[in-house]
Write an enzyme that holds these catalytic residues in place. Structure first.
Site, PDB file in Angstrom:
ATOM      1  N   GLY A   1     -19.677 -18.931  89.913  1.00 60.15           N
ATOM      2  CA  GLY A   1     -19.966 -20.179  91.139  1.00 60.15           C
ATOM      3  C   GLY A   1     -20.877 -19.502  92.070  1.00 60.15           C
ATOM      4  O   GLY A   1     -20.671 -18.884  92.757  1.00 60.15           O
ATOM      5  N   THR A   2     -22.126 -20.015  91.659  1.00 56.15           N
ATOM      6  CA  THR A   2     -23.229 -19.386  92.509  1.00 56.15           C
ATOM      7  C   THR A   2     -24.322 -20.029  92.838  1.00 56.15           C
ATOM      8  O   THR A   2     -24.506 -21.400  92.296  1.00 56.15           O
ATOM      9  CB  THR A   2     -23.800 -18.046  91.658  1.00 56.15           C
ATOM     10  N   VAL A   3     -25.134 -20.106  94.103  1.00 58.23           N
ATOM     11  CA  VAL A   3     -26.195 -20.846  93.980  1.00 58.23           C
ATOM     12  C   VAL A   3     -27.550 -19.940  94.264  1.00 58.23           C
ATOM     13  O   VAL A   3     -27.263 -18.875  94.618  1.00 58.23           O
ATOM     14  CB  VAL A   3     -26.382 -21.650  95.366  1.00 58.23           C
TER      15      VAL A   3
END
Length: 536
Positions: free
Chosen positions: A354-356
């Site tokens: 879960g990353t931006v």
């Protein structure tokens, strides 16, 4: 660079965005616009990246938050700088104590996998070292989104609903109730188009902005985090927070067909992307869409990942030198093991991420490759009461086996999945690239670089192109629009091909390239999410 600007291999049919004065590419339109607003107020690319990153904690909380980690590569004044803002395990944690609590491995949720959050320190360090505007001014767009609210975009709403359903079934203990109060205030996940706001999140961002990050580590916010940890028998303490500082590091690279590909050194897995390219450069790739081209890419990545999982951890604990793993001898030796059929290295089980990721550039030549994450979507499932701070669960990647390189130790940084990338040629910046998404990230980096360098795809087409993902053993997943005849040919070579039902697990990337002669910026954004480029 010579690109084909008419190649659209993905149904999005987007075009590469061109601009000259500035550009911000993110997975959320509101965050991209926040960065552009800061550029127009006189900020530089570093200010814009911080603004977009802070905004993303608000407008994409399904993937990142104030309580996560961050890494950055910054090109300014002809030099590339690296920032490692990944926090260590708490000083009081131990394998023995975790096992006394009844765990044989580190759980996904709760206090045990929580490590020191590094993202606020990254914002403060970047602002202090390279920013033109104050952190207070740069964080203002994020504060306003948190305070006044914003409507959920389609992909964001999808993953928010997924997380809510999962947490509703699994997070029953009292310590998790603050997550539901913050992210499901009406007893459900907010729907696409509905307004969501968090006054606690706004207050936290304002405190970070006014104190240049100090309040998070050595002030009022640190007190709240430590009190919450103590209440539920967590390991994270006020002293752990106070002793943390983001670290400036020297980026690492390999030369791939005349281009230098740069990554953050371990504890990040950028080394895996570089090792994969180092192996692949020993082969000819004359055509993109052939079974042989894909076969060699997959086999190179398998070998790189096998070694990465064996060696990557906190750099102070690594027994194998990075220089050796990036040497020509290593690439040639590993490349010699690739034949006509699929091989099976030692298997491991990758986790979803879960990353931006965001990229920013300005008209002065500054460029930033920035990534931050809570891990596995909303992270630990813990939200510090009244603050909007969702805490990461990076410690889940630690091993409890003393023989493993990434074994848990107090104060140690774990193997980290999030990685920013950067491309240069002849000591000139080409630009930032990134593909977020757990163990897909180095695989995405490798594919995007090869799409650019070997197959001359423009930035948008390089992101649009169908992706593959090595899972373990001989198992490889491909996207629904991956060419069927090539998938069948790979199967005949011994690969166990699975066609994924959707594109969610294949990463979400951004690219900005800069023409060194004209200064023109060329951006591509991810069609697999609510990707957007703001430019002027």
């Amino acid at each position: 660079m010579n690109f084909d600007y008419h190649y659209h291999p993905y149904p999005s049919q987007r075009s590469t965005v061109m601009a000259r004065n500035g550009m911000v590419a993110t997975s959320q339109p509101l965050a991209a616009q926040a960065g552009l607003d800061i550029l127009k107020k006189g900020g530089n690319a570093i200010d814009a990246a911080i603004a977009a990153a802070a905004a993303l904690t608000v407008v994409e909380p399904t993937s990142n938050g104030i309580g996560g980690d961050a890494f950055a590569l910054v090109w300014t004044k002809g030099k590339l700088h690296g920032l490692n803002a990944s926090g260590p395990a708490p000083a009081s944690i131990s394998i023995e104590d975790i096992k006394k609590r009844g765990f044989d491995e580190i759980p996904v949720h709760g206090w045990i996998p929580v490590t020191v959050p590094g993202a606020p320190s990254a914002w403060a360090e970047l602002s202090k070292k390279f920013g033109k505007l104050s952190l207070k001014e740069v964080l203002q767009p994020a504060i306003e989104y948190a305070e006044k609210g914003y409507p959920l975009s389609p992909i964001l709403g999808k993953y928010w609903e997924y997380a809510y359903r999962r947490f509703q079934q699994t997070l029953k203990d009292d310590e998790f109730q603050h997550w539901f109060e913050t992210f499901a205030p009406d007893g459900r996940a907010p729907k696409v188009g509905e307004i969501w706001r968090s006054e606690g999140h706004a207050a936290t961002l304002r405190s970070i902005a006014e104190s240049d990050g100090e309040s998070f580590y050595r002030g009022e916010i640190a007190e709240k985090i430590a009190a919450f940890s103590k209440k539920y028998n967590g390991y994270l303490s006020k002293e752990d927070l106070a002793s943390f500082q983001a670290e400036w590091v020297e980026p690492i690279s390999v030369n791939y067909r005349g281009y230098d590909v740069w990554e953050i050194p371990p504890n990040g897995q950028g080394l895996v992307a570089l090792m994969g390219l180092n192996i692949a450069k020993g082969f000819e790739f004359n055509e993109k869409d052939t079974a042989d081209s894909y076969h060699k890419q997959i086999e190179a990545m398998k070998l790189a990942f096998t070694d990465g999982k064996a060696y990557i951890t906190d750099p102070a604990e690594m027994g194998t030198a990075v220089e050796e793993l990036l040497s020509d001898h290593y690439g040639e030796s590993r490349g010699s093991e690739i034949g006509d059929t699929a091989i099976e290295p030692d298997p491991y089980q990758p986790a979803k991420g879960g990353t931006v990721y965001l990229a920013a550039a300005d008209g002065e030549g500054n460029m930033v490759s920035f990534i931050q994450s809570n891990y596995m979507g909303f992270g630990s499932g813990l939200v510090v009461p009244g603050t909007g701070i969702g805490l990461q669960n990076r410690g889940h990647d630690f091993s409890l086996n003393p023989d493993d390189a990434n074994v848990l130790k107090p104060g140690k940084r774990t193997y980290h999945t999030i990685i920013p990338g950067f491309l240069t040629k002849d000591n000139e910046a080409v630009g930032p690239l990134g593909v977020m998404g757990g163990y897909m990230q180095p695989q995405g980096h490798m594919q995007v670089v090869m799409n650019t360098v070997d197959f001359h795809l423009n930035p948008q087409a390089a992101l649009d192109a169908p992706r593959w993902q090595w899972i373990s053993g001989k198992k490889v997943q491909v996207e629904p629009h991956f060419p069927n005849h090539i998938a069948q040919a790979l199967s005949r070579k011994g690969h166990q091909i699975e066609v994924a039902l959707d594109t969610g697990g294949f990463g979400r990337g951004q690219i900005i390239w800069r023409d060194p002669k004209t200064g023109v910026l060329m951006g591509g954004t991810e069609p697999r999410t609510d990707g957007s480029i703001a430019a002027w």
